[in-house]
Design an enzyme around this catalytic site. Structure first.
Site, short mmCIF file in Angstrom:
data_model
loop_
_atom_site.label_atom_id
_atom_site.label_comp_id
_atom_site.label_asym_id
_atom_site.label_seq_id
_atom_site.Cartn_x
_atom_site.Cartn_y
_atom_site.Cartn_z
N SER A 200 47.99 -95.96 5.83
CA SER A 200 47.50 -96.61 4.62
C SER A 200 48.68 -97.20 3.86
O SER A 200 49.84 -97.05 4.25
CB SER A 200 46.78 -95.59 3.74
OG SER A 200 47.72 -94.70 3.18
N LYS A 201 48.34 -97.85 2.76
CA LYS A 201 49.35 -98.56 1.96
C LYS A 201 50.55 -97.70 1.61
O LYS A 201 51.67 -98.18 1.56
CB LYS A 201 48.72 -99.07 0.66
CG LYS A 201 47.96 -100.36 0.84
CD LYS A 201 48.24 -101.31 -0.33
CE LYS A 201 47.68 -102.68 -0.03
NZ LYS A 201 46.20 -102.64 0.08
N ARG A 202 50.28 -96.41 1.36
CA ARG A 202 51.43 -95.61 0.91
C ARG A 202 52.44 -95.37 2.02
O ARG A 202 53.53 -94.89 1.78
CB ARG A 202 50.96 -94.30 0.26
CG ARG A 202 50.37 -93.33 1.18
CD ARG A 202 49.62 -92.23 0.44
NE ARG A 202 48.75 -91.57 1.37
CZ ARG A 202 49.17 -90.63 2.20
NH1 ARG A 202 50.41 -90.23 2.18
NH2 ARG A 202 48.33 -90.10 3.07
#
Ligand code: GLU
Length: 427
Positions: A200-202
């Site tokens: 994911s984005k993180r």
């Protein structure tokens, strides 16, 4: 003939996981001389956006994928879905609830899915609610539209992410209800971040575009993604798509989750950069430099090609080229401050640098071996190691403590700029 499809929803950028799904479907089709179709799942009229569709198609092309036939848009087929749902109502298998149409799930059934990657997966219909076929706004539910289209497009193999596993038994029920032939299903484990959670984005960039902007080559990104879920026979890792297509078998796909390792991707990208002919790297790097804010309009191709030759083995991404070779493109490049104190602080170092510059000014031919000879004889005269002259000079000229060979860099940079920087730093 095998027919597969990639069915993106144009509601966001092309995610790495979707790109991988597309790549594997493409490999399956090209391996078998089958067809790879694209279907646009744009039933969500609010979230779907033409800019996302353009982005997805560009991303696929950039990765080297081509597709067969025309695009199929679900938004243009609402009548077909409604008709099929009405058929099920007429057959007593579905019912209306206001403007919506729902499929009546028969409880107490076991649905078995023979998954090409995971083996047999069993589901109990006990846990299923009645399934929406047509929503009250008139749009079809994903599971239903998917079945109607996969069947009408003649899809033989459905390869998609594990996030769709729970949809599959519901789709199987619709195939049965509509009297359609079941395709084969294969669900690939999702891509995980280094911490084991779904990518994911993180974890950093998740869209193909972000990797493109960082300066990853499409060949490298595609190659890396197909290793997330498939181990080529013989274990070869550097495998361009065309070669991978010859070897790929769906059955060889892994049923364990793959971890996204950006260091490995960088390593692979570096390998592809090294293999590229300079003529191919040149426009790519020019584009990257411009994107990253360098003004290279006055750097001609001949000069740029020489800088590339000096740096291509040192860079893992195209962006790193601008980071390492910035001093060629601007005079106000950053200087490593700690190193400045160490190498240019001592008066003796600055005096050596001044003398080195003075001798280079008188040099007849400003070539790497002549420059080196000057450096070595100065070092010998002053009872120094050559490094005692090279480090301060490198810092003065490049702002860095490492990089390509100094004498070569000086020649490429040219005598005037080299001397101006040496003199400026030696004041
Ligand atoms: N539009 C769906 C998605 O983006 C496609 C799922 C499928 O391949 O059936 O996940």
């Amino acid at each position: 003939m095998i027919t597969v499809r990639f069915a993106p929803s144009p509601t966001g950028w092309l995610h790495l996981g979707s790109a991988r799904t597309a790549l594997f479907n493409w490999l399956a089709a090209r391996h078998a001389g089958g067809r790879f179709l694209l279907r646009i799942e744009d039933t969500d009229q609010v979230r779907s956006d033409a800019k996302f569709l353009d982005e997805i198609l560009e991303g696929l092309k950039w990765l080297g994928l081509d597709w067969d036939g025309e695009l199929v848009y679900q938004s243009r087929r609402f009548e077909l879905y409604r008709q099929k749902a009405e058929d099920l109502v007429a057959a007593g298998q579905a019912y209306r609830e206001g403007p919506a149409i729902l499929y009546k799930v028969e409880p107490g059934r076991t649905v078995e899915v023979e998954d090409m990657i995971h083996g047999t997966i069993t589901f109990q219909t006990e846990n299923f609610k009645d399934q929406v076929l047509i929503k009250s706004d008139g749009s079809p539910a994903y599971n239903f539209a998917c079945v109607v289209d996969d069947s009408s497009q003649g899809i033989t193999h459905i390869l998609r992410g594990d996030d769709h596993i729970t949809n599959t038994p519901k789709q199987v029920l619709f195939y049965e209800a509509l009297g359609l032939t079941l395709p084969k299903f294969g669900h690939m484990p999702l891509i995980m971040g280094p911490d084991g959670a779904k990518l994911s984005k993180r974890h950093g960039g998740v869209s193909v575009r972000e990797y493109q902007n960082e300066g990853f080559l499409p060949e490298a990104l595609a190659n890396y993604l197909i290793l997330l879920g498939w181990t080529p026979p013989g274990g070869t890792e550097i495998l361009p798509l065309a070669e991978a297509a010859a070897l790929f078998e769906i059955q060889d796909m892994n049923d364990v989750q793959a971890k996204f390792d950006v260091q490995k991707l960088k390593w692979m990208n570096g390998e592809y950069i090294m293999k590229q002919p300079a003529a191919a790297l040149l426009p790519l790097l020019r584009g990257q430099l411009a994107r990253d804010g360098f003004d290279v309009s006055r750097v001609d191709d001949g000069l740029l090609a020489r800088i590339i030759e000096a740096y291509r083995v040192r860079i893992k991404t195209l962006r790193e080229f601008g980071e390492l070779a910035d001093f060629f493109f601007k005079d106000d490049f950053a200087v490593d401050e700690q190193a400045r104190e160490k190498f240019l602080g001592p008066a003796e170092n600055r005096s050596n640098l001044r003398e080195f510059a003075a001798r280079l000014e008188r040099l007849d031919i400003f070539s790497p071996d002549r420059i080196e000879a000057v450096c070595r004889s100065l070092a010998a005269e002053r009872d120094l190691k050559a490094a005692g002259i090279i480090h301060p000079a490198r810092l003065a000229i490049t702002g860095k403590t490492k990089g390509a060979g100094l004498f070569e860099l000086m020649e490429i940079l040219g005598r005037d700029r080299t001397l101006a920087r040496m003199k400026g730093a030696a004041l």
